[in-house]
Scaffold this motif. Structure first.
Motif, PDB file in Angstrom:
ATOM      1  N   THR A 132      29.742-119.883 112.318  1.00  0.00           N
ATOM      2  CA  THR A 132      29.361-118.474 112.431  1.00  0.00           C
ATOM      3  C   THR A 132      28.625-118.244 113.745  1.00  0.00           C
ATOM      4  N   GLU A 133      29.186-117.347 114.558  1.00  0.00           N
ATOM      5  CA  GLU A 133      28.726-117.161 115.932  1.00  0.00           C
ATOM      6  C   GLU A 133      27.314-116.587 116.028  1.00  0.00           C
ATOM      7  N   ALA A 134      26.989-115.627 115.176  1.00  0.00           N
ATOM      8  CA  ALA A 134      25.674-114.981 115.258  1.00  0.00           C
ATOM      9  C   ALA A 134      24.591-115.777 114.532  1.00  0.00           C
ATOM     10  N   THR A 135      24.999-116.582 113.555  1.00  0.00           N
ATOM     11  CA  THR A 135      24.041-117.407 112.814  1.00  0.00           C
ATOM     12  C   THR A 135      23.814-118.752 113.499  1.00  0.00           C
ATOM     13  N   ASN A 136      24.732-119.122 114.416  1.00  0.00           N
ATOM     14  CA  ASN A 136      24.664-120.411 115.116  1.00  0.00           C
ATOM     15  C   ASN A 136      24.650-121.569 114.115  1.00  0.00           C
ATOM     16  N   MET A 137      25.601-121.514 113.206  1.00  0.00           N
ATOM     17  CA  MET A 137      25.576-122.483 112.113  1.00  0.00           C
ATOM     18  C   MET A 137      26.986-122.898 111.701  1.00  0.00           C
ATOM     19  N   LEU A 138      27.084-124.141 111.200  1.00  0.00           N
ATOM     20  CA  LEU A 138      28.304-124.617 110.556  1.00  0.00           C
ATOM     21  C   LEU A 138      28.079-124.603 109.052  1.00  0.00           C
ATOM     22  N   HIS A 139      29.033-124.099 108.320  1.00  0.00           N
ATOM     23  CA  HIS A 139      28.961-124.057 106.868  1.00  0.00           C
ATOM     24  C   HIS A 139      29.995-125.035 106.318  1.00  0.00           C
ATOM     25  N   TRP A 140      29.511-126.065 105.612  1.00  0.00           N
ATOM     26  CA  TRP A 140      30.367-127.109 105.063  1.00  0.00           C
ATOM     27  C   TRP A 140      30.765-126.700 103.648  1.00  0.00           C
ATOM     28  N   ILE A 141      32.049-126.423 103.470  1.00  0.00           N
ATOM     29  CA  ILE A 141      32.568-125.917 102.200  1.00  0.00           C
ATOM     30  C   ILE A 141      33.398-127.000 101.534  1.00  0.00           C
ATOM     31  N   ASP A 142      33.048-127.329 100.292  1.00  0.00           N
ATOM     32  CA  ASP A 142      33.807-128.321  99.524  1.00  0.00           C
ATOM     33  C   ASP A 142      35.199-127.748  99.222  1.00  0.00           C
ATOM     34  N   ARG A 143      36.242-128.501  99.600  1.00  0.00           N
ATOM     35  CA  ARG A 143      37.603-127.984  99.429  1.00  0.00           C
ATOM     36  C   ARG A 143      38.014-127.839  97.969  1.00  0.00           C
TER      37      ARG A 143
END
Length: 319
Positions: free
Chosen positions: A152-163
């Motif tokens: 997420t560009e504005a949050t400066n974060m990677l979100h790890w989503i369990d598939r």
């Protein structure tokens, strides 16, 4: 005479069978460019929806998926006939998306809604939406289908989503405005470009923590022009390549030592990258110069520039 004609036909067939085709989205032409990279020719330009950007090809090479952002849909296109066969419900303003390794699911970044939309490709319908941070763009699935990761560009974060569950299970803070994500083929690392910081981060996919932040320095180029976007790594994790936007360069990085080894001068405003099937060539989309560049990776030099149309953005390769 008949024997020589037959031999010539067989040779011709072999060349055709081993050839590859590039499909390039043209954001300002609302079209798809079809290119033969071996002859360096633009074969055709096919109208698609409005403002096409993200593009991917199915594992069997039969189907193209194109995000037409201003139409709020993902178009499904037959890669042989280039006819639109259906449209997928992608949510608002789809720009980038990722295919699952088995080609049965597609995951779309919905920038305006802070959301990822999961689509079941067999049913052609949304299976779930996942809330993430502000302005999601970069998105990828690990080769082992364990992780779906949204940047997420504005949050400066990677979100790890369990598939399996499609639930966010972890978050990693990264440099400002993360743009593109790419897992290594062995699933051990995730590479992330930061457009605003001018860096690329390498993360351990098991701990989900940053191993190293790679910075770029190009003689004669000011730091504000070094804006990393597309990033890919070869199958053997020997080399990684990062498109540096208005710096008009592609960085080649030793994927073992994590040190920059070389910069390739390509077209203007380089966006995205793709390997040839044998990974001997690298293709770049150059938005501001309306062309693509071909880099011979054995010779380590740019060998061709092919005009394709207005504002090329995404690229997919069909073997």
């Amino acid at each position: 005479m008949k024997s020589s004609i037959l031999t010539a036909l067989l040779i011709c067939h072999t060349v055709t069978a081993s050839a590859e085709t590039l499909f390039v989205t043209l954001e300002k032409d609302n079209a798809l460019a079809v290119v033969d990279p071996l002859t360096g020719k633009l074969l055709s330009t096919v109208p698609v929806g409005q403002r096409p950007r993200g593009i991917a090809i199915s594992p069997d090479g039969k189907t193209l998926y194109v995000a037409t952002s201003d139409d709020d849909t993902i178009q499904v296109i037959d890669s042989e006939t280039l006819k639109i066969t259906s449209k997928l419900p992608s949510g608002e303003d789809p720009e980038t998306f990722a295919l699952s390794p088995d080609g049965t699911a597609l995951f779309v970044s919905n920038e305006d809604d802070s959301m990822v939309t999961a689509i079941d490709l067999k049913k052609g319908e949304v299976s779930k939406t996942v809330q993430v941070g502000v302005e999601p763009e970069g998105i990828t699935v690990s080769p082992d289908d364990r992780w779906l990761v949204s940047a997420t560009e504005a949050t400066n974060m990677l979100h790890w989503i369990d598939r399996k569950t499609l639930e966010v299970v972890d978050n990693t803070l990264v440099d400002p405005r993360p743009r593109a994500l790419s897992f290594t083929a062995d699933n051990q690392q995730l590479w992330v470009s930061s457009e605003m910081a001018g860096t690329t981060m390498v993360l351990d996919a098991n701990t989900r923590q940053i191993i190293k932040t790679i910075k770029f320095e190009i003689p004669g180029i000011t730091t504000d022009l070094i804006q990393p976007v597309g990033v890919i790594i070869d199958q053997q994790r020997q080399k990684a390549y990062v498109a540096l936007g208005p710096a008009n360069r592609v960085a080649m990085i030793n994927a073992q030592t994590l040190e920059v080894e070389k910069y390739f001068l390509v077209g203007e405003r380089v966006w995205n990258l793709a390997f040839s099937p044998d990974q001997k060539r690298l293709y770049t989309t150059n938005g501001a110069s309306n062309d693509i560049s071909i880099i011979d990776l054995d010779k380590q030099q740019v060998t061709k520039s092919i005009a394709v149309g207005r504002y090329p953005w995404g690229v997919a390769v069909k073997p």
